[in-house]
Design a protein around this motif. Structure first.
Motif, mmCIF file in Angstrom:
data_model
loop_
_atom_site.group_PDB
_atom_site.id
_atom_site.type_symbol
_atom_site.label_atom_id
_atom_site.label_comp_id
_atom_site.label_asym_id
_atom_site.label_seq_id
_atom_site.Cartn_x
_atom_site.Cartn_y
_atom_site.Cartn_z
ATOM 1 N N VAL A 1 49.984 81.955 20.185
ATOM 2 C CA VAL A 1 49.878 83.236 20.570
ATOM 3 C C VAL A 1 50.582 84.544 19.752
ATOM 4 O O VAL A 1 50.060 85.297 19.497
ATOM 5 N N THR B 1 48.602 84.858 16.556
ATOM 6 C CA THR B 1 47.289 85.501 16.738
ATOM 7 C C THR B 1 47.512 86.858 17.191
ATOM 8 O O THR B 1 46.406 87.787 17.336
ATOM 9 N N ILE C 1 47.335 79.839 11.739
ATOM 10 C CA ILE C 1 46.780 79.589 13.164
ATOM 11 C C ILE C 1 46.212 78.110 12.904
ATOM 12 O O ILE C 1 46.106 77.256 13.949
ATOM 13 N N ALA D 1 45.862 83.704 23.432
ATOM 14 C CA ALA D 1 45.380 83.670 22.044
ATOM 15 C C ALA D 1 43.882 83.851 21.746
ATOM 16 O O ALA D 1 43.677 84.432 20.743
ATOM 17 N N ASN E 1 43.309 87.572 21.782
ATOM 18 C CA ASN E 1 43.807 88.203 20.257
ATOM 19 C C ASN E 1 43.118 87.988 19.154
ATOM 20 O O ASN E 1 42.693 88.894 18.450
#
Length: 236
Positions: free
Chosen positions: A60, A63, A123, A197, A200
């Motif tokens: 999270v 992102t 990520i 996430a 996002n």
């Protein structure tokens, strides 16, 4: 023919020891060990789900858009992409020349970075680590829950036989309830983090960053898997 008298005590002793074997066999030591082993396994599984939740929180954070177009200065910078810089710079000038210039420079930087609002490489690493952890949990969870169900049946049998008091039965059952609640809570939190996430990443894609399709798909898959794992846990 009568046996010698000195053999009679030996024969009696063997007979008594033979009778003693079935008596010990029904005292349920394996069941008692099972409760302890399940408790240890539960502690490990709880830590694994907590670790997964921490990993998902990292995703999270990774992102979360850190260069969002907010305010006149950044807005003017991004306006370069649409060839509308002059109009935007004039509007920003009313808020200060420094702001307009900063906006112009920020815009150049954003264009050079091809709108990389989030770190795609970071990520990927986080997703792969989280996926490995989630796979371990998914493999262990069904057998762990099955052992708990077996333990609950064993506890009920011991209570029925008078080997376990009501207080002891409730204490062990409460321990099982607590472990299930912790597992369920951690998995639910992980699914919520995955959902955030995903949102996002979609926001970053909507603002111009390309190449996030795999990332979005992977995070959404993790959300489905954590929800599926959570659905296996019935709270007692």
């Amino acid at each position: 023919m009568s046996k010698p008298l000195f053999l009679i005590p030996i024969i009696i002793g063997l007979g008594l020891s033979g009778c003693a074997v079935p008596h010990h066999a029904v005292s349920n030591p394996p069941t008692a060990f099972s409760f302890q082993a399940t408790g240890q396994d539960g502690a490990v599984l709880i830590e694994q789900t907590a670790a997964l939740d921490r990993m998902m929180k990292d995703i999270v954070r990774n992102t979360t858009i850190k260069h969002a177009a907010v305010g006149a200065a950044v807005g003017c910078g991004l306006a370069i992409v649409t060839s509308n810089a002059s109009h935007c710079m004039a509007a920003a000038a009313s808020g200060g020349v420094v702001g307009a210039v900063n906006g112009h420079m920020a815009g150049k930087k954003d264009v050079a970075r091809r709108m990389e609002l989030v770190s795609a490489n970071a990520i990927v690493r986080s997703i792969r680590t989280s996926n490995a952890q989630l796979d371990d949990i998914s493999i262990q969870l069904p057998s762990f829950l099955a052992r708990q169900e077996s333990d609950i049946e064993g506890l009920a049998a011991l209570r029925g036989a008078g080997t376990l008091t009501e207080a002891e039965y409730e204490a062990r059952l409460d321990a099982i309830r607590a472990s299930r609640a912790e597992l369920a809570e951690a998995l639910m939190m992980s699914s919520q983090q995955a959902r955030l996430a995903s949102a996002n990443l979609r926001a970053a894609a909507a603002q111009g960053q390309s190449g996030l399709e795999w990332h979005i798909s992977a995070v959404e898959q993790m959300e489905r898997e954590t929800v599926s794992a959570r659905s296996q846990i019935s709270l007692l």
